[in-house]
Write a protein that holds these residues in place. Structure first.
Motif, PDB file in Angstrom:
ATOM      1  N   THR A  32       0.947  -1.086  -0.027  1.00  0.00           N
ATOM      2  CA  THR A  32       0.112  -0.031  -0.103  1.00  0.00           C
ATOM      3  C   THR A  32       0.927   1.170  -0.067  1.00  0.00           C
ATOM      4  N   ILE A  33       1.879   1.215   0.835  1.00  0.00           N
ATOM      5  CA  ILE A  33       2.730   2.471   1.011  1.00  0.00           C
ATOM      6  C   ILE A  33       3.458   2.534  -0.337  1.00  0.00           C
ATOM      7  N   ASP A  34       3.821   1.470  -1.019  1.00  0.00           N
ATOM      8  CA  ASP A  34       4.733   1.475  -2.320  1.00  0.00           C
ATOM      9  C   ASP A  34       3.872   2.148  -3.299  1.00  0.00           C
ATOM     10  N   ARG A  35       2.705   1.610  -3.481  1.00  0.00           N
ATOM     11  CA  ARG A  35       1.769   2.190  -4.480  1.00  0.00           C
ATOM     12  C   ARG A  35       1.669   3.742  -4.422  1.00  0.00           C
ATOM     13  N   VAL A  36       1.727   4.239  -3.253  1.00  0.00           N
ATOM     14  CA  VAL A  36       1.531   5.706  -3.231  1.00  0.00           C
ATOM     15  C   VAL A  36       2.930   6.225  -3.320  1.00  0.00           C
ATOM     16  N   ARG A  37       4.041   5.733  -3.015  1.00  0.00           N
ATOM     17  CA  ARG A  37       5.233   6.148  -3.162  1.00  0.00           C
ATOM     18  C   ARG A  37       5.532   6.162  -4.783  1.00  0.00           C
ATOM     19  N   ARG A  38       5.144   5.355  -5.449  1.00  0.00           N
ATOM     20  CA  ARG A  38       5.062   5.256  -7.061  1.00  0.00           C
ATOM     21  C   ARG A  38       4.402   6.373  -7.503  1.00  0.00           C
ATOM     22  N   ALA A  39       3.076   6.591  -7.045  1.00  0.00           N
ATOM     23  CA  ALA A  39       2.479   7.735  -7.644  1.00  0.00           C
ATOM     24  C   ALA A  39       2.940   8.954  -7.357  1.00  0.00           C
ATOM     25  N   ILE A  40       3.562   9.031  -6.219  1.00  0.00           N
ATOM     26  CA  ILE A  40       4.241  10.312  -5.835  1.00  0.00           C
ATOM     27  C   ILE A  40       5.462  10.660  -6.865  1.00  0.00           C
ATOM     28  N   ASN A  41       6.118   9.636  -7.273  1.00  0.00           N
ATOM     29  CA  ASN A  41       7.178   9.871  -8.003  1.00  0.00           C
ATOM     30  C   ASN A  41       6.666  10.118  -9.609  1.00  0.00           C
ATOM     31  N   ARG A  42       5.668   9.393  -9.950  1.00  0.00           N
ATOM     32  CA  ARG A  42       5.536   9.299 -11.382  1.00  0.00           C
ATOM     33  C   ARG A  42       4.766  10.771 -11.577  1.00  0.00           C
ATOM     34  N   HIS A  43       3.975  11.340 -10.641  1.00  0.00           N
ATOM     35  CA  HIS A  43       3.476  12.882 -10.930  1.00  0.00           C
ATOM     36  C   HIS A  43       4.056  13.646 -10.470  1.00  0.00           C
ATOM     37  N   LYS A  47       8.322  17.464  -3.296  1.00  0.00           N
ATOM     38  CA  LYS A  47       9.711  17.658  -3.703  1.00  0.00           C
ATOM     39  C   LYS A  47      10.546  17.292  -2.410  1.00  0.00           C
ATOM     40  N   GLU A  48      11.933  17.100  -2.273  1.00  0.00           N
ATOM     41  CA  GLU A  48      12.644  16.638  -1.039  1.00  0.00           C
ATOM     42  C   GLU A  48      12.439  17.371  -0.174  1.00  0.00           C
ATOM     43  N   ASP A  49      12.358  18.927  -0.165  1.00  0.00           N
ATOM     44  CA  ASP A  49      12.436  19.724   1.122  1.00  0.00           C
ATOM     45  C   ASP A  49      10.998  20.370   0.977  1.00  0.00           C
ATOM     46  N   PRO A  77      14.570  14.031   5.497  1.00  0.00           N
ATOM     47  CA  PRO A  77      14.670  14.906   6.550  1.00  0.00           C
ATOM     48  C   PRO A  77      14.616  16.189   6.479  1.00  0.00           C
ATOM     49  N   GLU A  78      14.680  16.805   5.064  1.00  0.00           N
ATOM     50  CA  GLU A  78      14.286  18.089   4.944  1.00  0.00           C
ATOM     51  C   GLU A  78      12.750  18.546   4.628  1.00  0.00           C
ATOM     52  N   SER A  79      12.009  17.348   4.540  1.00  0.00           N
ATOM     53  CA  SER A  79      10.517  17.803   4.317  1.00  0.00           C
ATOM     54  C   SER A  79       9.882  17.807   5.616  1.00  0.00           C
ATOM     55  N   GLU A  80       8.640  18.379   5.577  1.00  0.00           N
ATOM     56  CA  GLU A  80       7.855  18.660   6.889  1.00  0.00           C
ATOM     57  C   GLU A  80       6.412  18.307   6.695  1.00  0.00           C
ATOM     58  N   ARG A 157      -0.726  30.480   5.147  1.00  0.00           N
ATOM     59  CA  ARG A 157      -0.365  31.129   6.730  1.00  0.00           C
ATOM     60  C   ARG A 157       0.733  30.132   7.130  1.00  0.00           C
ATOM     61  N   LEU A 158       0.353  28.804   6.825  1.00  0.00           N
ATOM     62  CA  LEU A 158       1.581  27.827   7.485  1.00  0.00           C
ATOM     63  C   LEU A 158       2.928  27.881   6.963  1.00  0.00           C
ATOM     64  N   GLY A 159       2.782  28.588   5.701  1.00  0.00           N
ATOM     65  CA  GLY A 159       4.056  28.466   4.740  1.00  0.00           C
ATOM     66  C   GLY A 159       4.097  27.391   3.996  1.00  0.00           C
ATOM     67  N   ALA A 160       3.293  26.635   3.732  1.00  0.00           N
ATOM     68  CA  ALA A 160       2.928  25.244   3.151  1.00  0.00           C
ATOM     69  C   ALA A 160       3.604  25.397   1.460  1.00  0.00           C
ATOM     70  N   ASP A 161       4.272  24.651   1.028  1.00  0.00           N
ATOM     71  CA  ASP A 161       4.728  24.461  -0.273  1.00  0.00           C
ATOM     72  C   ASP A 161       3.524  23.794  -1.340  1.00  0.00           C
ATOM     73  N   VAL A 162       2.966  23.068  -0.492  1.00  0.00           N
ATOM     74  CA  VAL A 162       2.005  22.160  -1.254  1.00  0.00           C
ATOM     75  C   VAL A 162       0.857  21.342  -0.284  1.00  0.00           C
ATOM     76  N   ILE A 163      -0.175  21.351  -0.860  1.00  0.00           N
ATOM     77  CA  ILE A 163      -1.308  20.631  -0.003  1.00  0.00           C
ATOM     78  C   ILE A 163      -1.714  19.260  -0.535  1.00  0.00           C
ATOM     79  N   ALA A 164      -1.789  18.323   0.333  1.00  0.00           N
ATOM     80  CA  ALA A 164      -2.200  16.729   0.001  1.00  0.00           C
ATOM     81  C   ALA A 164      -3.441  16.565   0.588  1.00  0.00           C
ATOM     82  N   THR A 165      -4.485  15.944  -0.274  1.00  0.00           N
ATOM     83  CA  THR A 165      -5.793  15.660   0.316  1.00  0.00           C
ATOM     84  C   THR A 165      -5.871  14.131  -0.005  1.00  0.00           C
TER      85      THR A 165
END
Ligand code: ZN
Ligand code: ZN
Length: 308
Positions: A32-43, A47-49, A77-80, A157-165
């Motif tokens: 399950t984790i792997d499917r999500v990781r591959r989708a994140i990479n493919r699309h 980003k790392e930070d 480690p640079e992501s939050e 306001r939170l200084g986020a680079d991206v929103i994940a839903t």
């Protein structure tokens, strides 16, 4: 299920029908984790930070999203990760879900950020609905307009680079088919726009678990005993979506893989539209400055109607 895991031979507890994999508990979690990781990479969703605002409703989809993202991002480690909940102000509905969202965040060592309609717009959803005489939109449309804005403001306001839903495969396949059945080509074109094509003034959005079916999500949260609270919203009257859901569930049952194929079709259509489009006519709202295709954005328009 009395058979063996297709990966390791241990006792299988789950059949992922659309890939025909029989899985034991630990291979269910890993794949399950792997499917999500591959989708994140493919699309190229993340980003790392990145500082990632993760939209948490308290329900199982966003619980699984947060849990999986935290494991994937451990390698960066640079992501939050910042979990965010939008409190619409629906009496008696949001409280328990908020508690689940808090418990989950705390158990993962994260600090949940809550933003309310009341603070952001001066009104709760309850008061918006109560005052909507003469306005023809349904409650979900209202809520959707304000939620999208609320999440964007929260992320800024939170200084986020991206929103994940936490939209899953079932949600997304339903949306594609609904847009086709309604002939809503502009919405088909705008669905799942790639991160690098996002609009100035809008924090880009990604949907990392749209490669997981609702069944996958139920199984994952069950095996890991994640805290969640799924209650139907008292205003939800999505009759059209329910019809589409029933139809697609039946199709998926007879022909596993229907949902993911429909999802891919939606992506292909959206990509094709974007190649031929000139970027449209997105301007900025003359009241609040948010990106808007019309002179006054939908949020300002609805707030106006309420106050007059
Ligand atoms: Zn296994
Ligand atoms: Zn506006």
């Amino acid at each position: 299920m009395s058979s063996e895991c297709s990966k390791c031979g241990k006792k299988a507890v789950y059949l992922r029908r659309y890939t025909a994999e029989k899985l034991c508990e630990s291979c269910l979690v890993d794949t399950t984790i792997d499917r999500v990781r591959r989708a994140i990479n493919r699309h190229q969703m993340l980003k790392e930070d990145d500082r990632i605002a993760v939209a948490i409703s308290g329900g199982k989809d966003s619980a699984v999203l947060l849990h999986i993202l935290q494991q994937i991002e451990e390698r960066f480690p640079e992501s939050e990760i910042v979990p965010v909940t939008i409190d619409e102000g629906i009496h008696g509905y949001r409280d328990q879900a908020l508690e689940s969202a808090r418990n989950l965040s705390t158990s993962l060592g994260l600090d949940l950020q809550v933003f309310s309609f009341k603070d952001l717009f001066g009104h709760t959803l309850d008061s918006i609905i109560a005052s909507r005489e003469g306005i023809s939109l349904g409650a979900c449309s209202y809520c959707g307009v304000f939620r999208r804005r609320a999440l964007n403001v929260a992320a800024e306001r939170l200084g986020a680079d991206v929103i994940a839903t936490g939209h899953n495969m079932d949600d997304e396949a339903q949306t594609v088919l609904m847009n086709v059945l309604r002939g809503d080509s502009s919405r088909l074109a705008r669905t799942n726009v790639k991160r690098n094509r996002s609009i100035e003034g809008l924090v880009p959005r990604v949907k990392p678990i749209m490669v997981l079916s609702e069944r996958d999500i139920v199984a994952y949260s069950h095996v890991l005993d994640l805290p969640y609270h799924d209650v139907p919203c008292p205003y939800a009257t999505e009759a059209y979506r329910n019809d589409v859901r029933h139809f697609l569930n039946e199709m998926e049952h007879k022909r596993p893989g229907t949902l993911i194929t429909l999802l891919r079709s939606g992506e292909a259509i959206s990509d094709a539209f974007q190649k031929i489009s000139t970027g449209g006519t997105m301007g900025y709202c003359e009241r609040c400055g948010s990106p808007s295709p019309s002179k006054v954005c939908k949020v300002c328009e609805l707030l106006d109607k309420m106050e007059n």
